[in-house]
Scaffold this motif. Sequence first.
Motif, PDB file in Angstrom:
ATOM      1  N   ASP A   1       9.458  -6.302  16.027  1.00 24.62           N
ATOM      2  CA  ASP A   1      10.774  -6.614  16.619  1.00 24.62           C
ATOM      3  C   ASP A   1      10.587  -7.288  17.973  1.00 24.62           C
ATOM      4  N   PHE A   2       9.713  -6.704  18.789  1.00 23.95           N
ATOM      5  CA  PHE A   2       9.527  -7.222  20.141  1.00 23.95           C
ATOM      6  C   PHE A   2       9.134  -8.709  20.101  1.00 23.95           C
ATOM      7  N   HIS A   3       8.259  -9.067  19.169  1.00 21.91           N
ATOM      8  CA  HIS A   3       7.807 -10.464  19.081  1.00 21.91           C
ATOM      9  C   HIS A   3       8.708 -11.309  18.169  1.00 21.91           C
ATOM     10  N   GLU A   4       9.781 -10.698  17.664  1.00 20.60           N
ATOM     11  CA  GLU A   4      10.760 -11.392  16.819  1.00 20.60           C
ATOM     12  C   GLU A   4      10.095 -12.165  15.683  1.00 20.60           C
ATOM     13  N   VAL A   5       9.197 -11.458  14.981  1.00 23.98           N
ATOM     14  CA  VAL A   5       8.456 -12.103  13.890  1.00 23.98           C
ATOM     15  C   VAL A   5       9.343 -12.306  12.673  1.00 23.98           C
ATOM     16  N   ALA A   6      10.029 -11.243  12.276  1.00 31.40           N
ATOM     17  CA  ALA A   6      10.900 -11.292  11.092  1.00 31.40           C
ATOM     18  C   ALA A   6      11.747 -10.034  11.109  1.00 31.40           C
ATOM     19  N   PRO A   7      12.904 -10.048  10.436  1.00 31.52           N
ATOM     20  CA  PRO A   7      13.704  -8.818  10.398  1.00 31.52           C
ATOM     21  C   PRO A   7      12.942  -7.699   9.692  1.00 31.52           C
ATOM     22  N   ALA A   8      13.081  -6.500  10.231  1.00 31.80           N
ATOM     23  CA  ALA A   8      12.374  -5.349   9.648  1.00 31.80           C
ATOM     24  C   ALA A   8      12.743  -5.171   8.177  1.00 31.80           C
ATOM     25  N   SER A   9      13.960  -5.578   7.803  1.00 35.15           N
ATOM     26  CA  SER A   9      14.431  -5.386   6.425  1.00 35.15           C
ATOM     27  C   SER A   9      13.621  -6.209   5.411  1.00 35.15           C
ATOM     28  N   ARG A  10      12.794  -7.116   5.892  1.00 35.06           N
ATOM     29  CA  ARG A  10      11.963  -7.908   4.971  1.00 35.06           C
ATOM     30  C   ARG A  10      10.975  -7.010   4.212  1.00 35.06           C
ATOM     31  N   TRP A  11      10.628  -5.851   4.831  1.00 35.35           N
ATOM     32  CA  TRP A  11       9.690  -4.914   4.199  1.00 35.35           C
ATOM     33  C   TRP A  11      10.391  -3.561   4.073  1.00 35.35           C
TER      34      TRP A  11
ATOM     35  N   THR B   1      11.957   1.792   6.025  1.00 34.50           N
ATOM     36  CA  THR B   1      12.397   3.176   5.790  1.00 34.50           C
ATOM     37  C   THR B   1      11.491   4.157   6.522  1.00 34.50           C
ATOM     38  N   LEU B   2      10.175   3.920   6.431  1.00 33.00           N
ATOM     39  CA  LEU B   2       9.216   4.795   7.115  1.00 33.00           C
ATOM     40  C   LEU B   2       9.430   4.757   8.623  1.00 33.00           C
ATOM     41  N   ARG B   3       9.592   3.549   9.145  1.00 28.85           N
ATOM     42  CA  ARG B   3       9.808   3.399  10.599  1.00 28.85           C
ATOM     43  C   ARG B   3      11.034   4.150  11.062  1.00 28.85           C
ATOM     44  N   ARG B   4      12.134   3.952  10.348  1.00 35.34           N
ATOM     45  CA  ARG B   4      13.387   4.603  10.768  1.00 35.34           C
ATOM     46  C   ARG B   4      13.237   6.123  10.737  1.00 35.34           C
TER      47      ARG B   4
ATOM     48  N   GLY C   1       1.172   8.586  13.283  1.00 36.70           N
ATOM     49  CA  GLY C   1       1.071   8.431  14.738  1.00 36.70           C
ATOM     50  C   GLY C   1       0.434   7.098  15.104  1.00 36.70           C
ATOM     51  N   VAL C   2      -0.625   6.724  14.386  1.00 39.03           N
ATOM     52  CA  VAL C   2      -1.288   5.444  14.666  1.00 39.03           C
ATOM     53  C   VAL C   2      -0.352   4.285  14.321  1.00 39.03           C
ATOM     54  N   PHE C   3       0.475   4.494  13.286  1.00 35.98           N
ATOM     55  CA  PHE C   3       1.392   3.436  12.850  1.00 35.98           C
ATOM     56  C   PHE C   3       2.579   3.248  13.806  1.00 35.98           C
ATOM     57  N   VAL C   4       3.194   4.340  14.252  1.00 31.82           N
ATOM     58  CA  VAL C   4       4.526   4.226  14.858  1.00 31.82           C
ATOM     59  C   VAL C   4       4.517   3.505  16.211  1.00 31.82           C
ATOM     60  N   GLY C   5       3.408   3.606  16.947  1.00 27.91           N
ATOM     61  CA  GLY C   5       3.365   2.910  18.238  1.00 27.91           C
ATOM     62  C   GLY C   5       3.307   1.399  18.090  1.00 27.91           C
ATOM     63  N   VAL C   6       2.707   0.954  16.987  1.00 29.83           N
ATOM     64  CA  VAL C   6       2.496  -0.480  16.751  1.00 29.83           C
ATOM     65  C   VAL C   6       3.654  -1.087  15.945  1.00 29.83           C
ATOM     66  N   ALA C   7       4.306  -0.249  15.131  1.00 24.40           N
ATOM     67  CA  ALA C   7       5.302  -0.742  14.171  1.00 24.40           C
ATOM     68  C   ALA C   7       6.419  -1.531  14.846  1.00 24.40           C
ATOM     69  N   ARG C   8       6.780  -1.127  16.063  1.00 23.53           N
ATOM     70  CA  ARG C   8       7.920  -1.765  16.749  1.00 23.53           C
ATOM     71  C   ARG C   8       7.594  -3.161  17.290  1.00 23.53           C
TER      72      ARG C   8
ATOM     73  N   MET D   1       0.822  -1.227   0.000  1.00 25.72           N
ATOM     74  CA  MET D   1       0.000   0.000   0.000  1.00 25.72           C
ATOM     75  C   MET D   1       0.851   1.269   0.000  1.00 25.72           C
ATOM     76  N   LEU D   2       2.130   1.155   0.401  1.00 25.04           N
ATOM     77  CA  LEU D   2       2.950   2.356   0.549  1.00 25.04           C
ATOM     78  C   LEU D   2       3.453   2.845  -0.801  1.00 25.04           C
ATOM     79  N   GLY D   3       3.464   4.148  -0.960  1.00 21.50           N
ATOM     80  CA  GLY D   3       4.025   4.748  -2.171  1.00 21.50           C
ATOM     81  C   GLY D   3       5.468   5.159  -1.910  1.00 21.50           C
ATOM     82  N   ASP D   4       5.904   6.196  -2.610  1.00 20.13           N
ATOM     83  CA  ASP D   4       7.291   6.641  -2.456  1.00 20.13           C
ATOM     84  C   ASP D   4       7.420   7.881  -1.581  1.00 20.13           C
ATOM     85  N   SER D   5       6.309   8.313  -0.976  1.00 19.53           N
ATOM     86  CA  SER D   5       6.390   9.544  -0.167  1.00 19.53           C
ATOM     87  C   SER D   5       7.128   9.255   1.145  1.00 19.53           C
ATOM     88  N   PRO D   6       7.764  10.275   1.715  1.00 21.23           N
ATOM     89  CA  PRO D   6       8.567  10.049   2.931  1.00 21.23           C
ATOM     90  C   PRO D   6       7.739   9.563   4.124  1.00 21.23           C
ATOM     91  N   TYR D   7       6.477   9.987   4.203  1.00 22.44           N
ATOM     92  CA  TYR D   7       5.607   9.553   5.304  1.00 22.44           C
ATOM     93  C   TYR D   7       4.411   8.821   4.702  1.00 22.44           C
TER      94      TYR D   7
END
Length: 235
Positions: free
Chosen positions: A175-185, A190-193, A165-172, A148-154
């Motif tokens: 990692d906490f549940h060690e599902v997969a490396p963030a680099s998979r997406w 990029t948005l998270r960082r 704001g709704v995304f960033v609290g959940v995005a982490r 769903m993400l385009g090329d915009s910075p946010y």
Amino acid sequence: MEPILVYGFPLGSSMGLVAALEWLGKPYRLCRVDMLGVMRNPSYARLNARHETPALVTDDGRVITETMAIAHWFAARDTEWRISFDPRSAEADRMMQLMAFINTGFTAAFSPLWAALEMDPRDPVLQDALRRWGREAVIARHDKLEAMLGDSPYLLGDHPTLADGVFVGVARWVDFHEVAPASRWPRIETLRRRLEADPAVRFASALERGDAAAGSGALQGHISLAEVTDRFGRG
Ligand SMILES: N[C@@H](CCC(=O)N[C@@H](CS)C(=O)NCC(=O)O)C(=O)O
């Protein structure tokens, strides 16, 4: 009076709403709640009978729960369109679509993982099944968001909005549940960082950890849960 956002730690989705209040730039107060402790006490039901954060005490003293309703309250007071858009615009429609997706399917995909983690008494067979179910669901929802993400910075355009704001609290949580490396997406990563480096998100994360931090100046201080419940709780 200023609105009071009741936010939860550790790792609450509500951290992103604190960041959104910083981006909004209007005076607000906070109430910090231990989700593994006092939030489970019967008295918390006076604020939210489902014993969840976030909750918002509005500037006229009403309690609103549910992230989407709180985001709507913020947007309705965002007179300069800092974190939202003209409600009749295409951007507003897209922001609502993204927020709804993140707040429902994307966030809910983690539920089996939280349930497995918090299960008491333990049931290893069920916990293992929940972990497998949760991991698959989280991966599937990340795949969908990545597409769903385009090329915009946010999430929408060149500055953070309520959707971020709704995304960033959940995005982490991935990692906490060690599902997969963030680099998979790559787009999500990029948005998270970018968001995690944002001063408002750094400020909100520091408060969540219980650290002192300097924000934009919009925060007028914290209020204890006991005071919020006494003054604004039901019953
Ligand atoms: N539908 C609610 C869900 C809120 C929610 O699930 N909050 C979590 C924290 S992110 C919570 O309080 N969980 C209860 C617990 O951890 O015991 C919303 O979007 O506001």
